[in-house]
Design an enzyme around this catalytic site. Structure first.
Site, PDB file in Angstrom:
ATOM      1  N   GLU A 257      56.786 -19.065  13.398  1.00  0.00           N
ATOM      2  CA  GLU A 257      56.376 -20.465  13.216  1.00  0.00           C
ATOM      3  C   GLU A 257      57.525 -21.306  12.661  1.00  0.00           C
ATOM      4  O   GLU A 257      57.736 -22.444  13.063  1.00  0.00           O
ATOM      5  CB  GLU A 257      55.171 -20.528  12.271  1.00  0.00           C
ATOM      6  CG  GLU A 257      54.618 -21.948  12.127  1.00  0.00           C
ATOM      7  CD  GLU A 257      53.346 -22.020  11.293  1.00  0.00           C
ATOM      8  OE1 GLU A 257      53.084 -21.074  10.530  1.00  0.00           O
ATOM      9  OE2 GLU A 257      52.636 -23.037  11.400  1.00  0.00           O
TER      10      GLU A 257
ATOM     11  N   GLN B 291      45.088 -20.358  13.425  1.00  0.00           N
ATOM     12  CA  GLN B 291      45.725 -19.586  12.358  1.00  0.00           C
ATOM     13  C   GLN B 291      44.963 -19.725  11.042  1.00  0.00           C
ATOM     14  O   GLN B 291      44.810 -20.838  10.537  1.00  0.00           O
ATOM     15  CB  GLN B 291      47.153 -20.137  12.195  1.00  0.00           C
ATOM     16  CG  GLN B 291      47.916 -19.598  11.019  1.00  0.00           C
ATOM     17  CD  GLN B 291      49.359 -20.071  11.046  1.00  0.00           C
ATOM     18  OE1 GLN B 291      50.255 -19.381  11.494  1.00  0.00           O
ATOM     19  NE2 GLN B 291      49.583 -21.278  10.573  1.00  0.00           N
ATOM     20  N   GLY B 292      44.499 -18.623  10.493  1.00  0.00           N
ATOM     21  CA  GLY B 292      43.714 -18.673   9.259  1.00  0.00           C
ATOM     22  C   GLY B 292      44.459 -18.086   8.080  1.00  0.00           C
ATOM     23  O   GLY B 292      44.177 -16.959   7.651  1.00  0.00           O
TER      24      GLY B 292
ATOM     25  N   ASN C 250      58.613 -27.397   2.595  1.00  0.00           N
ATOM     26  CA  ASN C 250      60.069 -27.263   2.533  1.00  0.00           C
ATOM     27  C   ASN C 250      60.553 -26.873   1.137  1.00  0.00           C
ATOM     28  O   ASN C 250      61.619 -26.267   1.005  1.00  0.00           O
ATOM     29  CB  ASN C 250      60.724 -28.564   3.021  1.00  0.00           C
ATOM     30  CG  ASN C 250      60.632 -28.674   4.534  1.00  0.00           C
ATOM     31  OD1 ASN C 250      59.904 -27.904   5.179  1.00  0.00           O
ATOM     32  ND2 ASN C 250      61.366 -29.601   5.116  1.00  0.00           N
ATOM     33  N   GLU C 251      59.753 -27.198   0.108  1.00  0.00           N
ATOM     34  CA  GLU C 251      60.140 -26.736  -1.240  1.00  0.00           C
ATOM     35  C   GLU C 251      60.143 -25.199  -1.243  1.00  0.00           C
ATOM     36  O   GLU C 251      61.055 -24.556  -1.758  1.00  0.00           O
ATOM     37  CB  GLU C 251      59.156 -27.257  -2.304  1.00  0.00           C
ATOM     38  CG  GLU C 251      59.255 -28.747  -2.587  1.00  0.00           C
ATOM     39  CD  GLU C 251      58.532 -29.604  -1.543  1.00  0.00           C
ATOM     40  OE1 GLU C 251      57.724 -29.057  -0.768  1.00  0.00           O
ATOM     41  OE2 GLU C 251      58.801 -30.822  -1.487  1.00  0.00           O
TER      42      GLU C 251
ATOM     43  N   SER D 221      45.679 -20.489   5.171  1.00  0.00           N
ATOM     44  CA  SER D 221      45.418 -21.285   3.962  1.00  0.00           C
ATOM     45  C   SER D 221      43.955 -21.214   3.524  1.00  0.00           C
ATOM     46  O   SER D 221      43.046 -21.141   4.345  1.00  0.00           O
ATOM     47  CB  SER D 221      45.775 -22.751   4.211  1.00  0.00           C
ATOM     48  OG  SER D 221      47.078 -22.853   4.715  1.00  0.00           O
TER      49      SER D 221
HETATM   50  C1  LIG Z   1      49.486 -30.674   9.965  1.00  0.00           C
HETATM   51  C2  LIG Z   1      49.135 -29.420   9.225  1.00  0.00           C
HETATM   52  C3  LIG Z   1      48.671 -28.322   9.921  1.00  0.00           C
HETATM   53  C4  LIG Z   1      48.314 -27.153   9.246  1.00  0.00           C
HETATM   54  N1  LIG Z   1      47.799 -26.113   9.974  1.00  0.00           N
HETATM   55  C5  LIG Z   1      47.435 -24.976   9.335  1.00  0.00           C
HETATM   56  C6  LIG Z   1      46.848 -23.899  10.064  1.00  0.00           C
HETATM   57  O1  LIG Z   1      46.680 -23.968  11.289  1.00  0.00           O
HETATM   58  N2  LIG Z   1      46.488 -22.788   9.408  1.00  0.00           N
HETATM   59  C7  LIG Z   1      46.677 -22.658   8.062  1.00  0.00           C
HETATM   60  O2  LIG Z   1      46.356 -21.606   7.529  1.00  0.00           O
HETATM   61  N3  LIG Z   1      47.201 -23.670   7.321  1.00  0.00           N
HETATM   62  C8  LIG Z   1      47.574 -24.829   7.926  1.00  0.00           C
HETATM   63  N4  LIG Z   1      48.113 -25.880   7.203  1.00  0.00           N
HETATM   64  C9  LIG Z   1      48.182 -25.767   5.757  1.00  0.00           C
HETATM   65  C10 LIG Z   1      49.602 -25.586   5.225  1.00  0.00           C
HETATM   66  O3  LIG Z   1      50.080 -24.301   5.502  1.00  0.00           O
HETATM   67  C11 LIG Z   1      49.572 -25.880   3.712  1.00  0.00           C
HETATM   68  O4  LIG Z   1      49.252 -27.252   3.553  1.00  0.00           O
HETATM   69  C12 LIG Z   1      50.881 -25.572   3.040  1.00  0.00           C
HETATM   70  O5  LIG Z   1      51.164 -24.201   3.053  1.00  0.00           O
HETATM   71  C13 LIG Z   1      50.889 -26.061   1.578  1.00  0.00           C
HETATM   72  O6  LIG Z   1      49.778 -25.574   0.894  1.00  0.00           O
HETATM   73  P1  LIG Z   1      48.832 -26.584   0.078  1.00  0.00           P
HETATM   74  O7  LIG Z   1      48.466 -27.713   0.971  1.00  0.00           O
HETATM   75  O8  LIG Z   1      47.754 -25.794  -0.555  1.00  0.00           O
HETATM   76  O9  LIG Z   1      49.772 -27.230  -1.050  1.00  0.00           O
HETATM   77  P2  LIG Z   1      50.168 -26.570  -2.435  1.00  0.00           P
HETATM   78  O10 LIG Z   1      50.527 -25.141  -2.247  1.00  0.00           O
HETATM   79  O11 LIG Z   1      49.106 -26.881  -3.433  1.00  0.00           O
HETATM   80  O12 LIG Z   1      51.492 -27.348  -2.803  1.00  0.00           O
HETATM   81  C14 LIG Z   1      51.473 -28.687  -3.343  1.00  0.00           C
HETATM   82  C15 LIG Z   1      52.919 -29.103  -3.598  1.00  0.00           C
HETATM   83  O13 LIG Z   1      53.510 -28.236  -4.606  1.00  0.00           O
HETATM   84  C16 LIG Z   1      54.721 -27.677  -4.088  1.00  0.00           C
HETATM   85  N5  LIG Z   1      54.863 -26.292  -4.588  1.00  0.00           N
HETATM   86  C17 LIG Z   1      53.897 -25.349  -4.614  1.00  0.00           C
HETATM   87  N6  LIG Z   1      54.417 -24.189  -5.101  1.00  0.00           N
HETATM   88  C18 LIG Z   1      55.743 -24.418  -5.340  1.00  0.00           C
HETATM   89  C19 LIG Z   1      56.821 -23.604  -5.828  1.00  0.00           C
HETATM   90  N7  LIG Z   1      56.654 -22.315  -6.157  1.00  0.00           N
HETATM   91  N8  LIG Z   1      58.055 -24.166  -5.923  1.00  0.00           N
HETATM   92  C20 LIG Z   1      58.261 -25.479  -5.579  1.00  0.00           C
HETATM   93  N9  LIG Z   1      57.257 -26.303  -5.126  1.00  0.00           N
HETATM   94  C21 LIG Z   1      56.028 -25.769  -5.005  1.00  0.00           C
HETATM   95  C22 LIG Z   1      54.556 -27.693  -2.596  1.00  0.00           C
HETATM   96  O14 LIG Z   1      55.817 -27.660  -1.946  1.00  0.00           O
HETATM   97  C23 LIG Z   1      53.809 -28.997  -2.371  1.00  0.00           C
HETATM   98  O15 LIG Z   1      54.718 -30.078  -2.366  1.00  0.00           O
HETATM   99  C24 LIG Z   1      48.460 -27.059   7.844  1.00  0.00           C
HETATM  100  C25 LIG Z   1      48.953 -28.174   7.126  1.00  0.00           C
HETATM  101  C26 LIG Z   1      49.281 -29.341   7.805  1.00  0.00           C
HETATM  102  C27 LIG Z   1      49.802 -30.501   7.003  1.00  0.00           C
END
Ligand SMILES: Cc1cc2nc3c(=O)[nH]c(=O)nc-3n(C[C@H](O)[C@H](O)[C@H](O)COP(=O)(O)OP(=O)(O)OC[C@H]3O[C@@H](n4cnc5c(N)ncnc54)[C@H](O)[C@@H]3O)c2cc1C
Length: 380
Positions: free
Chosen positions: A243, A125-126, A363-364, A128
């Site tokens: 998902e 899945q692409g 979850n946020e 992020s």
């Molecule tokens: C085990 C694992 C597998 C994954 N697999 C995939 C995959 O296969 N393909 C893929 O595309 N991605 C994948 N991901 C990525 C995942 O989707 C992202 O980590 C996730 O969406 C959060 O994005 P980020 O890490 O950039 O954090 P950020 O978006 O930078 O968030 C950082 C923190 O800020 C909080 N935050 C951000 N915006 C808000 C808001 N508006 N209100 C309240 N809180 C907020 C978040 O909840 C978090 O706690 C995976 C992640 C993990 C941990």
């Protein structure tokens, strides 16, 4: 709601149970996120497919059994009950496939689904990107129009098992003038295509399946667009609904963890090794939560069978299963005291459960969606 299974469903359960008892690999396979473990998992997935247990609810023409959604839930209960391996094909069969059934052309369905079911093509899945996680609409990967189709440019990150997969589904901006959710297109890309570079990287727990994927002028055609040019956001939301909601995390998975927790408690109790008696309540609570999730899912399946489409409620599912999973594992470690960290199965399960509140949308973010779309509260 009538919770009695029909004789046909019971027969299906018995058949699935017998097959799994005979075929589930023993001892359990190593993690599917290591190179060696992944190869063993693939062999298992192909075995499942040979006997038509890989995608039970799909039509027979694509490798399934045409089983009902109820029977799929039954199969999942039996699958986890038997301690069968985690599905390394899950991002294809549980996330992408429902969107291919909903938005794919007949040609895409017959080209993609049978190879996916047979674990010949392995999908990751692409979504992020380095600058777009929670804020998925902020992606900057783009697709430029060419004479033959499109040229993809950009970078994806956190691609689960990207280092081992053969194909990727992802969002790219096709309209350079567009902002946010508009002008995005959902592409299906072969990772063998010239211009794709997959860089695997290790996780803290030692597994190596994650990847960063780079696109430098990767050629794709209109046949590789799922759901129409510019329609990427709504197709992607259907995929993320799978998902967070029904298909990725069936109740069977958590019922099996709750059962293992009960067995662990009994074993410790018989040995007089439960120092903190209040853990008894946590074990009971864990079982009740897993059972509540099962009932909630049965209700969700009832509405889907009646024609409803899963919507923002899938955010509630996601909060529930991910936080329940942390609590179940936390209780298991607490029951084992200092020895907990030495118990590989529970410890690895605990470490992975901690990522549940992050992946599939944090979850946020799910709480924001529930607040705005289910409760109608003003935007925060
Ligand atoms: C085990 C694992 C597998 C994954 N697999 C995939 C995959 O296969 N393909 C893929 O595309 N991605 C994948 N991901 C990525 C995942 O989707 C992202 O980590 C996730 O969406 C959060 O994005 P980020 O890490 O950039 O954090 P950020 O978006 O930078 O968030 C950082 C923190 O800020 C909080 N935050 C951000 N915006 C808000 C808001 N508006 N209100 C309240 N809180 C907020 C978040 O909840 C978090 O706690 C995976 C992640 C993990 C941990």
């Amino acid at each position: 709601m009538d919770l009695t299974w029909s004789p046909e469903d019971e027969a299906f359960r018995a058949q699935a149970r017998a097959w799994l008892e005979e075929n589930v690999p023993r001892p359990a396979l190593p993690s599917g996120d290591t190179r060696e473990g992944f190869a063993l998992h693939l062999a298992w997935e192909r075995r499942l497919h040979e006997d038509r247990w890989a995608v039970v609810s799909w039509p027979e023409q694509y490798g399934g059994r045409g089983a009902s959604l109820w029977q799929w839930l039954i199969f999942e209960e039996e699958y986890y009950r038997a301690g069968a391996p985690q599905r390394v094909t899950q991002n294809g069969i549980f996330l992408l496939a429902p969107s291919i059934f909903e938005f794919g052309t007949p040609d895409q369905q017959s080209r993609i689904l049978p190879r996916m079911a047979a674990a010949e093509d392995l999908w990751c899945q692409g979504w992020s990107e380095p600058g777009a996680g929670s804020d998925l609409a902020g992606i900057s990967s783009r697709a430029e129009r060419t004479e033959r189709g499109w040229a993809l440019h950009g970078q994806k990150i956190w691609t689960t098992r990207g280092a081992f997969c053969t194909h990727l589904f992802g969002l790219f901006r096709t309209d350079p003038e567009s902002k946010r959710h508009r002008g995005l297109t959902y592409f299906l890309v072969s990772l063998d295509a010239p211009g794709v570079e997959v860089r695997g990287f290790g996780r803290l727990d030692g597994d190596e399946g994650f990847a960063e994927v780079f696109f430098d002028g990767v050629e794709v055609t209109d046949d590789d667009v799922l759901g129409g040019v510019g329609q990427g956001w709504s197709v992607a939301m259907a995929t993320t609904g799978s998902e967070r909601g029904l298909t990725l995390r069936s109740p069977g998975r958590f019922l099996a963890v709750a059962d293992r927790l009960i067995s662990l408690y009994k074993e410790k109790d018989a040995a007089g090794a439960v120092a903190d008696r209040s853990l008894r309540e946590h074990v009971a609570q864990g079982w009740m939560e897993a059972e509540a999730y099962r009932l909630f899912t049965l209700q969700a399946v009832t509405s889907i069978v009646d024609g409803a489409k899963p919507g923002a409620e899938s955010s509630l599912n996601k909060i529930w299963w991910s936080e329940m999973d942390v609590r179940l594992h936390d209780t298991a470690l607490a029951l084992q005291g200092d020895d907990g960290e030495l118990d590989d199965a529970w410890m690895r399960g605990y470490e992975f459960s901690l990522s549940g509140p992050i992946y599939a949308g944090t979850n946020e973010i799910q709480r924001n969606i529930a607040a705005e779309r289910l409760l109608g509260l003003p935007r925060g």
